[in-house]
Design an enzyme around this catalytic site. Structure first.
Site, PDB file in Angstrom:
ATOM      1  NE  ARG A  15      -2.442   1.169   3.772  1.00 18.35           N
ATOM      2  CZ  ARG A  15      -2.611   2.343   4.382  1.00 18.35           C
ATOM      3  NH1 ARG A  15      -3.169   3.356   3.741  1.00 18.35           N
ATOM      4  NH2 ARG A  15      -2.226   2.497   5.626  1.00 18.35           N
ATOM      5  N   PRO A 195       3.790   9.325  -0.150  1.00 22.14           N
ATOM      6  CG  PRO A 195       2.758  10.329  -1.973  1.00 22.14           C
ATOM      7  CD  PRO A 195       3.180  10.597  -0.554  1.00 22.14           C
ATOM      8  CB  SER A 196       7.921   7.162  -3.098  1.00 17.99           C
ATOM      9  OG  SER A 196       7.173   7.421  -4.256  1.00 17.99           O
ATOM     10  NE  ARG A 197       6.448   1.425   2.050  1.00 15.19           N
ATOM     11  CZ  ARG A 197       5.224   1.211   1.548  1.00 15.19           C
ATOM     12  NH1 ARG A 197       4.454   2.223   1.161  1.00 15.19           N
ATOM     13  NH2 ARG A 197       4.767  -0.018   1.442  1.00 15.19           N
ATOM     14  CG  LEU A 198      10.318   9.513  -0.340  1.00 15.45           C
ATOM     15  CD1 LEU A 198      10.494  10.406  -1.557  1.00 15.45           C
ATOM     16  CD2 LEU A 198      11.686   9.164   0.261  1.00 15.45           C
TER      17      LEU A 198
END
Ligand SMILES: Cc1cc2nc3c(=O)[nH]c(=O)nc-3n(C[C@H](O)[C@H](O)[C@H](O)COP(=O)(O)O)c2cc1C
Length: 218
Positions: A15, A195-198
């Site tokens: 996710r 988003p993008s694990r940032l």
């Protein structure tokens, strides 16, 4: 599902988080005020049990254990919960008064981590909260020696029946082994999924009477 199928499933899902960015200027200088703002947003998002938190304790041998408890009140700028003082957590707290709390609100991609010391609340505070508890919950508090081994399947019900009889038509007093604890935070982290694990992470650390705040790498 078998364990293998569960394994395949958890390996297949991913996710991404879509929350808006969080910057230092969005955050209150006081972490408890910030916590109140996020709690309000969690309540508005209709999260089930937003006040359920994971409480981790560490025993005398340095081994941690965690469980969910309800956050019930604020005292000394800290988080109050109610429980059985003789429970496993109670014994661990007596041995080591440093704990952590974790609130996770997946629907709004947020986590709040809290670390600090824990102490019992004054008995008057436990009495006041006890007075608001429904009769059945009060019987339950007397009936259950929380964390002890259940020796027979009907042990709890028998104990409830006895107590119902004992306290028929009379007020049920607060058991001396039941009451509140307050967690006084020394460090709080507000985490917002991005988003993008940032992800955005901000920590508050107690400094004298005030707080310092820093951003952490995700
Ligand atoms: C949603 C939820 C809320 C809970 N709230 C409390 C609570 O407020 N107080 C409590 O003593 N246990 C609560 N429990 C039960 C604890 O998770 C735990 O089983 C119990 O306190 C015994 O833990 P211990 O053996 O580590 O002391 C709750 C459990 C869940 C799932």
């Amino acid at each position: 599902m078998s364990l293998e199928e569960v394994r395949n499933y958890i390996n297949s899902v991913r996710r991404d988080f879509a929350s808006k960015p969080l910057s230092k200027s969005d955050l209150n200088e006081n972490p408890m005020e910030q916590f109140a703002t996020w709690m309000e947003e969690a309540v508005n998002a209709q999260i089930l049990d937003p006040y359920a938190m994971c409480l981790s304790t560490v025993n005398a041998a340095g081994k941690p254990s965690s469980r969910i408890v309800y956050w019930r009140d604020v005292a000394d700028d800290g988080f109050v919960l109610y429980t059985n003082y003789n429970s496993r957590k109670g014994i661990e707290i007596a041995a080591n008064p440093f704990v952590s709390l974790n609130f996770h609100w997946s629907e709004i991609d947020r986590q709040i981590r809290i670390e600090g010391s824990i102490k019992k609340v004054p008995v008057e505070m436990s009495d006041t909260y006890w007075a608001t508890r429904p009769r059945e919950s009060r019987i339950g508090a007397w009936a259950s020696a929380q964390s002890s081994i259940v020796l027979s399947p009907n042990q709890l019900q028998l104990s409830v029946n006895e107590l119902e009889e004992k306290y028929k038509n009379v007020d049920i007093p607060r058991p001396p082994h039941w009451g509140g604890y307050v967690v006084i935070p020394e460090r709080l982290e507000f985490w917002q999924g991005r988003p993008s694990r940032l992800h955005d992470r901000f920590i508050y650390i107690k400094s004298g009477e005030g707080w310092t705040m820093e951003q952490l790498s995700p």
